[in-house]
Design a protein around this motif. Structure first.
Motif, PDB file in Angstrom:
ATOM      1  N   VAL A 171      -0.567 -10.908   4.978  1.00 37.76           N
ATOM      2  CA  VAL A 171      -1.724 -10.055   5.310  1.00 37.76           C
ATOM      3  C   VAL A 171      -2.930 -10.475   4.462  1.00 37.76           C
ATOM      4  O   VAL A 171      -4.053 -10.590   4.968  1.00 37.76           O
ATOM      5  CB  VAL A 171      -1.369  -8.561   5.111  1.00 37.76           C
ATOM      6  N   ALA A 172      -2.687 -10.753   3.186  1.00 38.49           N
ATOM      7  CA  ALA A 172      -3.774 -11.187   2.298  1.00 38.49           C
ATOM      8  C   ALA A 172      -4.328 -12.536   2.747  1.00 38.49           C
ATOM      9  O   ALA A 172      -5.545 -12.747   2.796  1.00 38.49           O
ATOM     10  CB  ALA A 172      -3.272 -11.268   0.856  1.00 38.49           C
TER      11      ALA A 172
ATOM     12  N   ASN B  52      -6.343  -7.227   4.406  1.00 39.43           N
ATOM     13  CA  ASN B  52      -5.858  -6.137   3.539  1.00 39.43           C
ATOM     14  C   ASN B  52      -6.375  -4.766   3.951  1.00 39.43           C
ATOM     15  O   ASN B  52      -5.664  -3.774   3.847  1.00 39.43           O
ATOM     16  CB  ASN B  52      -6.278  -6.390   2.081  1.00 39.43           C
ATOM     17  N   ASP B  53      -7.631  -4.726   4.421  1.00 37.84           N
ATOM     18  CA  ASP B  53      -8.200  -3.410   4.775  1.00 37.84           C
ATOM     19  C   ASP B  53      -7.873  -3.009   6.214  1.00 37.84           C
ATOM     20  O   ASP B  53      -8.325  -1.966   6.678  1.00 37.84           O
ATOM     21  CB  ASP B  53      -9.720  -3.405   4.548  1.00 37.84           C
TER      22      ASP B  53
ATOM     23  N   THR C 213      -3.787   0.621  -0.958  1.00 35.33           N
ATOM     24  CA  THR C 213      -3.202   0.438   0.384  1.00 35.33           C
ATOM     25  C   THR C 213      -2.428   1.703   0.765  1.00 35.33           C
ATOM     26  O   THR C 213      -1.673   2.241  -0.049  1.00 35.33           O
ATOM     27  CB  THR C 213      -2.227  -0.766   0.375  1.00 35.33           C
TER      28      THR C 213
ATOM     29  N   VAL D 139       3.061  -8.785   2.556  1.00 30.83           N
ATOM     30  CA  VAL D 139       1.854  -8.536   1.764  1.00 30.83           C
ATOM     31  C   VAL D 139       1.069  -9.838   1.570  1.00 30.83           C
ATOM     32  O   VAL D 139      -0.159  -9.874   1.721  1.00 30.83           O
ATOM     33  CB  VAL D 139       2.255  -7.881   0.407  1.00 30.83           C
TER      34      VAL D 139
ATOM     35  N   ALA E  30       1.674  -4.379  -2.826  1.00 25.45           N
ATOM     36  CA  ALA E  30       0.467  -4.333  -1.992  1.00 25.45           C
ATOM     37  C   ALA E  30      -0.752  -4.047  -2.866  1.00 25.45           C
ATOM     38  O   ALA E  30      -0.611  -3.469  -3.948  1.00 25.45           O
ATOM     39  CB  ALA E  30       0.619  -3.266  -0.917  1.00 25.45           C
ATOM     40  N   PRO E  31      -1.952  -4.455  -2.407  1.00 23.81           N
ATOM     41  CA  PRO E  31      -3.150  -4.186  -3.210  1.00 23.81           C
ATOM     42  C   PRO E  31      -3.312  -2.680  -3.470  1.00 23.81           C
ATOM     43  O   PRO E  31      -2.932  -1.863  -2.632  1.00 23.81           O
ATOM     44  CB  PRO E  31      -4.292  -4.690  -2.324  1.00 23.81           C
TER      45      PRO E  31
END
Ligand code: MG
Length: 266
Positions: A151-152, A157-158, A181, A148, A177-178
């Motif tokens: 990825v950020a 993230n998207d 997600t 996580v 995770a945001p």
């Protein structure tokens, strides 16, 4: 005659109303020269096809590197080059040890960082990251947290969605995770109501499970959950899942899946 026409028109309307499922290349698009499962090339090929998603599997090595590989053993059991090749337990081997054994297409076992570098190159194809089960919940929490964070850090993230067989991994993904997600549960044993109660976004179940319990598809949709199905390669099975209105299809044959979707969901 009029009745027959009416029935035929009604059938056409219901088929044409089907939403197009999103195609996810299982372990990337590997069924092409120079590619193989979970290679960088497989992700590139999925991007080149403009697919919705490219799936990959990730594991944490003994020295803390996140690698893209199906696991638990490297090379994968589908490896064709030789029967006597030494196979390593990914989670109990170091990255250096794993690197010494090339993939079927000659690539070095990719790290998640290398995969994210490639992911950044296309705005279209998402990476569907399967976090594999590990030996302890602590290791699973560690790989979730680090994935996580990575990825950020890459600003992606998207561009990622997550899937896992272990409920604990899903729970940790939900926590870390945001918000928003996509996280789907793979193991096929929980009914839609239970998955909804875990606050996940959907199920990602084996074809045989949905074939036995097709009513789960509608139940999921009524609960606002998405339905993904794996691994559907055969034409008849593809037709069935498309007609059932699943949201995603994970396949080793994205070319056929894409063609049938166009044909059926006009
Ligand atoms: Mg997988």
């Amino acid at each position: 005659m009029k009745k027959i026409v009416t029935v035929a028109v009604a059938a056409m309307v219901s088929v044409s109303a089907l939403a197009q499922p999103k195609v996810v290349a299982h372990r990337g698009y590997h069924a092409i020269d120079g590619s193989c499962r979970n290679s960088i090339e497989a992700l590139k090929q999925a991007q080149k096809m403009g697919l919705y998603g490219s799936e990959c599997d990730i594991n944490l090595t003994a020295d803390g590197v996140i690698v893209v590989a199906h696991g638990g053993l490297h090379p994968d059991k589908i490896y064709k080059r030789g029967e006597n090749i030494k196979r390593l337990d990914i989670q109990r081997s170091t990255y250096e040890e794993l690197k010494a054994i090339p993939l079927e297409n000659g690539e070095t076992i990719p790290t998640l960082e290398q995969y994210l570098e490639q992911l950044k190159k296309s705005k279209k194809t998402k990476l569907i990251i399967e976090i594999k089960s590990h030996y302890t919940p602590a290791k699973e929490s560690e790989i979730v947290q680090r994935t996580v964070d990575m990825v950020a850090k890459y600003g992606l993230n998207d561009m990622v969605e997550y899937i896992a067989f272990r409920p604990w991994v899903c729970t940790e993904l939900k926590r870390l995770a945001p918000q928003g997600t996509a996280i789907a549960y793979l193991n096929g044993d929980y009914d839609p109501e239970y998955v909804y109660g875990m606050h996940l976004s959907g199920i990602d179940y084996k074809y045989d499970v949905l074939k036995k319990k097709p009513h789960w598809i509608k139940q999921c949709h009524d609960l606002g959950l998405t339905v993904n199905v794996w691994t559907v390669d055969d034409e008849q099975q593809l037709r069935w899942v498309i007609e059932q209105g699943v949201d995603y299809i994970t396949t080793d044959n994205p070319v056929l899946a894409t063609k049938l979707i166009k044909e059926i969901c006009k």
